[in-house]
Enzyme design. Structure first.
Site, PDB file in Angstrom:
ATOM      1  N   MET A 115      55.182  64.331  23.888  1.00  0.00           N
ATOM      2  CA  MET A 115      54.859  64.808  22.530  1.00  0.00           C
ATOM      3  C   MET A 115      56.069  65.520  21.940  1.00  0.00           C
ATOM      4  O   MET A 115      56.769  66.248  22.648  1.00  0.00           O
ATOM      5  CB  MET A 115      53.696  65.798  22.587  1.00  0.00           C
ATOM      6  CG  MET A 115      52.451  65.238  23.225  1.00  0.00           C
ATOM      7  SD  MET A 115      51.106  66.416  23.108  1.00  0.00           S
ATOM      8  CE  MET A 115      49.874  65.637  24.150  1.00  0.00           C
ATOM      9  N   GLY A 145      47.374  65.175  20.948  1.00  0.00           N
ATOM     10  CA  GLY A 145      48.109  66.445  20.954  1.00  0.00           C
ATOM     11  C   GLY A 145      47.673  67.406  22.044  1.00  0.00           C
ATOM     12  O   GLY A 145      48.480  68.179  22.535  1.00  0.00           O
ATOM     13  N   GLY A 201      44.904  68.192  25.576  1.00  0.00           N
ATOM     14  CA  GLY A 201      43.893  67.775  26.538  1.00  0.00           C
ATOM     15  C   GLY A 201      42.630  68.603  26.348  1.00  0.00           C
ATOM     16  O   GLY A 201      42.588  69.538  25.540  1.00  0.00           O
ATOM     17  N   ASP A 232      41.765  57.015  25.828  1.00  0.00           N
ATOM     18  CA  ASP A 232      42.458  58.265  26.176  1.00  0.00           C
ATOM     19  C   ASP A 232      41.848  59.433  25.413  1.00  0.00           C
ATOM     20  O   ASP A 232      41.945  59.502  24.187  1.00  0.00           O
ATOM     21  CB  ASP A 232      43.944  58.089  25.805  1.00  0.00           C
ATOM     22  CG  ASP A 232      44.812  59.251  26.227  1.00  0.00           C
ATOM     23  OD1 ASP A 232      44.319  60.168  26.899  1.00  0.00           O
ATOM     24  OD2 ASP A 232      46.018  59.228  25.871  1.00  0.00           O
ATOM     25  N   GLY A 233      41.240  60.353  26.167  1.00  0.00           N
ATOM     26  CA  GLY A 233      40.716  61.581  25.574  1.00  0.00           C
ATOM     27  C   GLY A 233      39.230  61.771  25.838  1.00  0.00           C
ATOM     28  O   GLY A 233      38.428  60.896  25.496  1.00  0.00           O
ATOM     29  N   SER A 253      41.842  66.456  32.096  1.00  0.00           N
ATOM     30  CA  SER A 253      41.103  67.595  32.640  1.00  0.00           C
ATOM     31  C   SER A 253      40.041  67.203  33.658  1.00  0.00           C
ATOM     32  O   SER A 253      39.794  67.951  34.607  1.00  0.00           O
ATOM     33  CB  SER A 253      40.513  68.446  31.514  1.00  0.00           C
ATOM     34  OG  SER A 253      40.088  67.643  30.463  1.00  0.00           O
TER      35      SER A 253
HETATM   36  C1  DX5 Z   1      46.054  63.734  24.333  1.00  0.00           C
HETATM   37  C2  DX5 Z   1      46.650  62.927  25.459  1.00  0.00           C
HETATM   38  C3  DX5 Z   1      45.723  62.640  26.583  1.00  0.00           C
HETATM   39  C4  DX5 Z   1      45.181  63.859  27.284  1.00  0.00           C
HETATM   40  C5  DX5 Z   1      43.773  63.567  27.695  1.00  0.00           C
HETATM   41  O1  DX5 Z   1      46.855  63.657  23.212  1.00  0.00           O
HETATM   42  O2  DX5 Z   1      47.134  61.684  24.986  1.00  0.00           O
HETATM   43  O3  DX5 Z   1      46.325  61.761  27.531  1.00  0.00           O
HETATM   44  O4  DX5 Z   1      45.920  64.226  28.411  1.00  0.00           O
HETATM   45  O5  DX5 Z   1      43.222  64.727  28.208  1.00  0.00           O
HETATM   46  P1  DX5 Z   1      41.684  64.878  28.549  1.00  0.00           P
HETATM   47  O6  DX5 Z   1      41.349  63.817  29.561  1.00  0.00           O
HETATM   48  O7  DX5 Z   1      41.590  66.265  29.084  1.00  0.00           O
HETATM   49  O8  DX5 Z   1      40.925  64.676  27.269  1.00  0.00           O
HETATM   50 ZN    ZN Z   2      47.822  60.153  26.455  1.00  0.00          ZN
END
Ligand code: DX5
Ligand code: ZN
Length: 219
Positions: free
Chosen positions: A37, A142, A144, A175-176, A198
């Site tokens: 990021m 952005g 987790g 993702d997310g 997480s």
């Molecule tokens: C967020 C990231 C994700 C993040 C997901 O912008 O791209 O890869 O690490 O985290 P969790 O699984 O905790 O939602």
């Molecule tokens: Zn990601």
């Protein structure tokens, strides 16, 4: 690749013990998701090329580098040299996605295209069968630990339809907010590559958490 894969996202790892954290998840999966990021495309900063280069020395896992940066074209080569295996850019960040796909392929790496939750899914559909992976964000990129966005399910299904119609084996990644509850739902919608931060690193036994998520995903 088995039917469904769990890719732990090191964003949620303990950076003070990154090597040990990676070794723990390596026992349960071959894929590692690495969130880069830049503080511009997303309101957060993580890490860059030197970190990828360092962790490359400690593992043979497949490095899935998720570039949340405004200028990914400038960073494909540095991350490829640092040891990335898959390079994923956001469709919003390039003028010409076909050119970006070609640039990654020329480096001999697998290419992924991602899409922000605010962007209409139609923007990514024409490029989906050309890529090795389509990454559908199910949180605002952005950070987790956010809550899974339900709208992602229909977006996954839309990409799955296009991939199947094209008889393509493009991976569909989500993702997310992936956890034991959301994992089976995203798989039913058509995803086969689940990124989890997480849900893996908040548990004491990271490898067990990966196996548990996979078993939930397949249930
Ligand atoms: C967020 C990231 C994700 C993040 C997901 O912008 O791209 O890869 O690490 O985290 P969790 O699984 O905790 O939602
Ligand atoms: Zn990601």
């Amino acid at each position: 690749m088995s039917d469904v894969v769990i890719a732990p996202s090191i964003l949620a790892a303990d950076f003070g013990h990154l090597y040990e954290e990676i070794k723990k998840v390596e026992a349960a999966t071959s894929f590692l998701h690495i969130d880069v990021m830049d503080g511009h495309y997303v309101p957060n900063i993580t890490f860059g090329v030197p970190v990828v280069e360092s962790i490359r020395k400690g593992t043979n896992m497949v490095f899935d580098v998720h570039l949340m940066v405004t200028n990914p074209m400038d960073f494909f080569e540095p991350f490829a040299k640092a040891g990335a295996d898959m390079l994923t850019f956001h469709v919003e960040t390039v003028d010409d996605p076909v050119e970006a796909i070609g640039k990654v392929r020329k480096l001999g790496k697998r290419v992924g295209i991602s899409i922000h939750p605010d962007t209409p899914i139609e923007k990514v559909l024409p490029y989906a069968p050309m890529c090795d992976l389509v990454l559908i964000m199910s949180v605002r990129p952005g950070f987790g630990g956010q809550h899974f966005m339900e709208e992602a399910l229909a977006r996954i299904a839309a990409v799955r339809k296009v991939i199947d119609e094209a008889v393509s084996d493009t991976i569909i990644s989500v993702d997310g907010g992936i956890c034991d509850k959301t994992a089976p739902r995203v798989v039913s919608a058509g995803a086969n590559y689940l990124v989890a931060g997480s849900a893996v690193f908040s548990k004491d036994d990271h490898a067990a958490a990966v196996r548990e998520l996979l078993s939930c995903a397949l249930s």
